[in-house]
Write a protein that holds these residues in place. Structure first.
Motif, mmCIF file in Angstrom:
data_model
loop_
_atom_site.group_PDB
_atom_site.id
_atom_site.type_symbol
_atom_site.label_atom_id
_atom_site.label_comp_id
_atom_site.label_asym_id
_atom_site.label_seq_id
_atom_site.Cartn_x
_atom_site.Cartn_y
_atom_site.Cartn_z
ATOM 1 N N GLU A 290 12.735 -1.821 12.255
ATOM 2 C CA GLU A 290 11.353 -1.357 12.405
ATOM 3 C C GLU A 290 10.992 -0.306 11.365
ATOM 4 N N TRP A 291 11.929 0.596 11.070
ATOM 5 C CA TRP A 291 11.639 1.636 10.086
ATOM 6 C C TRP A 291 11.383 1.019 8.716
ATOM 7 N N ALA A 292 12.212 0.055 8.337
ATOM 8 C CA ALA A 292 12.029 -0.605 7.042
ATOM 9 C C ALA A 292 10.701 -1.346 6.985
ATOM 10 N N LEU A 293 10.347 -2.016 8.069
ATOM 11 C CA LEU A 293 9.080 -2.746 8.107
ATOM 12 C C LEU A 293 7.893 -1.803 7.939
ATOM 13 N N ARG A 294 7.969 -0.636 8.567
ATOM 14 C CA ARG A 294 6.879 0.330 8.436
ATOM 15 C C ARG A 294 6.785 0.867 7.013
ATOM 16 N N GLU A 295 7.916 1.098 6.367
ATOM 17 C CA GLU A 295 7.912 1.547 4.979
ATOM 18 C C GLU A 295 7.262 0.497 4.075
ATOM 19 N N ILE A 296 7.647 -0.759 4.278
ATOM 20 C CA ILE A 296 7.082 -1.841 3.463
ATOM 21 C C ILE A 296 5.593 -1.998 3.741
ATOM 22 N N ALA A 297 5.210 -1.928 5.024
ATOM 23 C CA ALA A 297 3.799 -2.070 5.384
ATOM 24 C C ALA A 297 2.945 -0.994 4.735
ATOM 25 N N ALA A 298 3.449 0.239 4.698
ATOM 26 C CA ALA A 298 2.701 1.330 4.080
ATOM 27 C C ALA A 298 2.492 1.066 2.585
ATOM 28 N N ARG A 299 3.488 0.539 1.932
ATOM 29 C CA ARG A 299 3.373 0.251 0.501
ATOM 30 C C ARG A 299 2.460 -0.947 0.243
ATOM 31 N N ILE A 300 2.484 -1.924 1.144
ATOM 32 C CA ILE A 300 1.556 -3.049 1.018
ATOM 33 C C ILE A 300 0.116 -2.563 1.128
ATOM 34 N N ALA A 301 -0.127 -1.673 2.092
ATOM 35 C CA ALA A 301 -1.488 -1.164 2.284
ATOM 36 C C ALA A 301 -1.993 -0.461 1.030
ATOM 37 N N VAL A 302 -1.129 0.312 0.373
ATOM 38 C CA VAL A 302 -1.509 0.984 -0.869
ATOM 39 C C VAL A 302 -1.773 -0.043 -1.970
ATOM 40 N N THR A 303 -0.941 -1.074 -2.031
ATOM 41 C CA THR A 303 -1.053 -2.081 -3.084
ATOM 42 C C THR A 303 -2.339 -2.884 -2.980
ATOM 43 N N ILE A 304 -2.745 -3.229 -1.756
ATOM 44 C CA ILE A 304 -3.926 -4.079 -1.611
ATOM 45 C C ILE A 304 -5.228 -3.291 -1.542
ATOM 46 N N GLU A 305 -5.150 -1.965 -1.551
ATOM 47 C CA GLU A 305 -6.360 -1.142 -1.486
ATOM 48 C C GLU A 305 -7.382 -1.529 -2.554
ATOM 49 N N PRO A 306 -6.982 -1.691 -3.830
ATOM 50 C CA PRO A 306 -7.975 -2.091 -4.840
ATOM 51 C C PRO A 306 -8.579 -3.465 -4.563
ATOM 52 N N VAL A 307 -7.775 -4.371 -4.020
ATOM 53 C CA VAL A 307 -8.271 -5.721 -3.720
ATOM 54 C C VAL A 307 -9.346 -5.660 -2.645
ATOM 55 N N LEU A 308 -9.090 -4.874 -1.603
ATOM 56 C CA LEU A 308 -10.053 -4.757 -0.519
ATOM 57 C C LEU A 308 -11.344 -4.100 -0.999
ATOM 58 N N ALA A 309 -11.205 -3.082 -1.850
ATOM 59 C CA ALA A 309 -12.384 -2.363 -2.322
ATOM 60 C C ALA A 309 -13.248 -3.218 -3.235
ATOM 61 N N VAL A 310 -12.625 -4.066 -4.056
ATOM 62 C CA VAL A 310 -13.378 -4.840 -5.042
ATOM 63 C C VAL A 310 -13.860 -6.180 -4.483
ATOM 64 N N LEU A 311 -12.994 -6.871 -3.724
ATOM 65 C CA LEU A 311 -13.310 -8.225 -3.284
ATOM 66 C C LEU A 311 -13.805 -8.325 -1.852
ATOM 67 N N ASP A 312 -13.389 -7.395 -1.003
ATOM 68 C CA ASP A 312 -13.772 -7.429 0.411
ATOM 69 C C ASP A 312 -13.520 -8.809 1.019
ATOM 70 N N PRO A 313 -12.282 -9.323 0.971
ATOM 71 C CA PRO A 313 -12.010 -10.664 1.503
ATOM 72 C C PRO A 313 -12.065 -10.693 3.023
#
Length: 381
Positions: A290-313
């Motif tokens: 669970e700890w590893a999954l949360r670490e990965i999830a946090a990094r995914i959220a940072v990575t997709i931030e520009p995608v969400l802001a520009v494309l709003d899928p």
């Protein structure tokens, strides 16, 4: 195909024969009675259509269907040995390939090593074609088309490649032309994540989405963008190359390229994989951490931030080996983080196209191409 005047008997015959072939491809083996029912044609007309397609070597008898009374009826099916294609996925440490026919028949997926092998577009794809044919018992001469998934930005109009870190021996210009001229096949080169995105649209979790972004987390990172059923590639094929974007891993930390934040090296280390382990097998342990999954999830959220802001899928799909290892729980955690942001947010889902999504997308393109080629072989006179 030569031009035929609409409304003439030749035009009508060709039109009917094309419709008959499509029905065979869609429904499988058919009797003349069933073909007549599906096409709305009389039995004599259906018989004539079958006869013309049989003379063109496009259909052949495949069995008999017992009737409630009277003799059994012959059924015909498309000859799937006339034209084949090969789907290829160029990995960083190997080549995957599979034979593709007009019916989309399952064939063995083969894997070829590349270590110590002299590389070039024509040699890599040539090896893939030979191996796929051998594994399926198909004649090499039947292969007329290939679709190749590449970890690169692909500009098909100019036949150029960029960001080719994992493709030694592949030039920045002319790879498609070299494959076609050397191997005698029609070649389609496409970014691997774009192919996976096509598969997700066709039969994955994004079938009903108005728009979606597929985040591929593997050795590197990539984003596939689908806008209303069309892949957005950008002016030079570089749309979605998010692995080269520099972002902050956490507040206060120095910037890092997203591949360093989420690529296979980071996840392997997070999973505690031994030095001898290979990716992706070495990251399987994260599913129960669970700890590893949360670490990965946090990094995914940072990575997709520009995608969400520009494309709003409407939807974000998590694909690639790391995402599949993390499973639905990883998608759930990413969704919780994204939902906490003060803006409209997409739903987050795990890909359902499996670990061969790139090949699945390539196969889908090839089936369409092969069927079109078969239609073009219908006589016009």
């Amino acid at each position: 195909m030569s031009q035929i005047d609409p409304g003439t008997s030749s035009w009508l015959r060709t039109r009917n024969d094309r419709e008959a072939l499509r029905l065979f491809l869609e429904h499988g083996a058919l009797t003349r009675t069933r073909l007549g029912e599906l096409s709305g044609m009389s039995k004599p007309t259906a018989t004539q259509m079958i006869a013309r397609l049989e003379r063109a070597d496009l259909v052949a008898p495949v069995g008999e269907v017992a009737g409630s009374r009277g003799p059994s009826a012959v059924s015909w099916g498309v000859r799937n040995d006339r034209i084949n294609g090969v789907a290829v996925n160029m990995l960083d440490d190997g080549i995957q390939a599979v034979l593709v026919d007009a019916l989309g028949t399952p064939h063995p997926i083969i894997e070829l090593p590349v270590h110590g092998v002299e590389r070039s577009p024509e040699s890599d794809v040539g090896r893939a074609i030979e191996a796929a044919c051998a594994a399926s018992g198909a004649e090499r001469s039947t292969v007329e088309a290939v679709t190749v998934g590449l970890q690169a930005a692909v500009s098909s109009g100019s036949d150029t490649l960029s960001l080719t870190d994992t493709l030694p021996g592949w030039p920045s210009e002319g790879s498609r032309e070299r494959i076609e001229s050397s191997l005698g096949v029609s070649a389609t080169l496409e970014n691997d994540v774009n192919l996976a995105t096509m598969a997700e649209r066709a039969f994955g979790v994004a079938q009903d989405a108005g728009s979606f972004a597929l985040l591929w987390i593997g050795v590197g990172l990539g984003i596939g963008v689908d806008l209303g059923g069309s892949i957005h590639r950008g002016a030079h094929g570089g749309a979605g190359e998010i692995g080269y974007l520099t972002v902050a891993g956490r507040p206060g930390e120095p910037g890092a390229v997203t591949t360093a934040l989420l690529g296979s090296a980071y996840v392997m280390n997070l999973a505690g994989a031994p030095s001898t382990a290979r990716y992706p097998q070495g990251v399987a342990a994260i599913a129960a951490d669970e700890w590893a999954l949360r670490e990965i999830a946090a990094r995914i959220a940072v990575t997709i931030e520009p995608v969400l802001a520009v494309l709003d899928p409407q939807l974000v799909v998590l694909g690639g080996p790391t995402s599949l290892a993390g499973g639905d729980r990883l998608a759930e955690l990413v969704g919780e983080i994204v939902l906490s942001e003060e803006r409209p947010t997409p739903s987050v889902r795990l890909s359902t196209t499996g670990d061969s999504a790139v090949l699945a997308g390539a196969r889908r393109l090839l089936v369409e191409q092969i069927r079109s080629r078969l239609e073009d072989r219908i006589p016009t006179q």
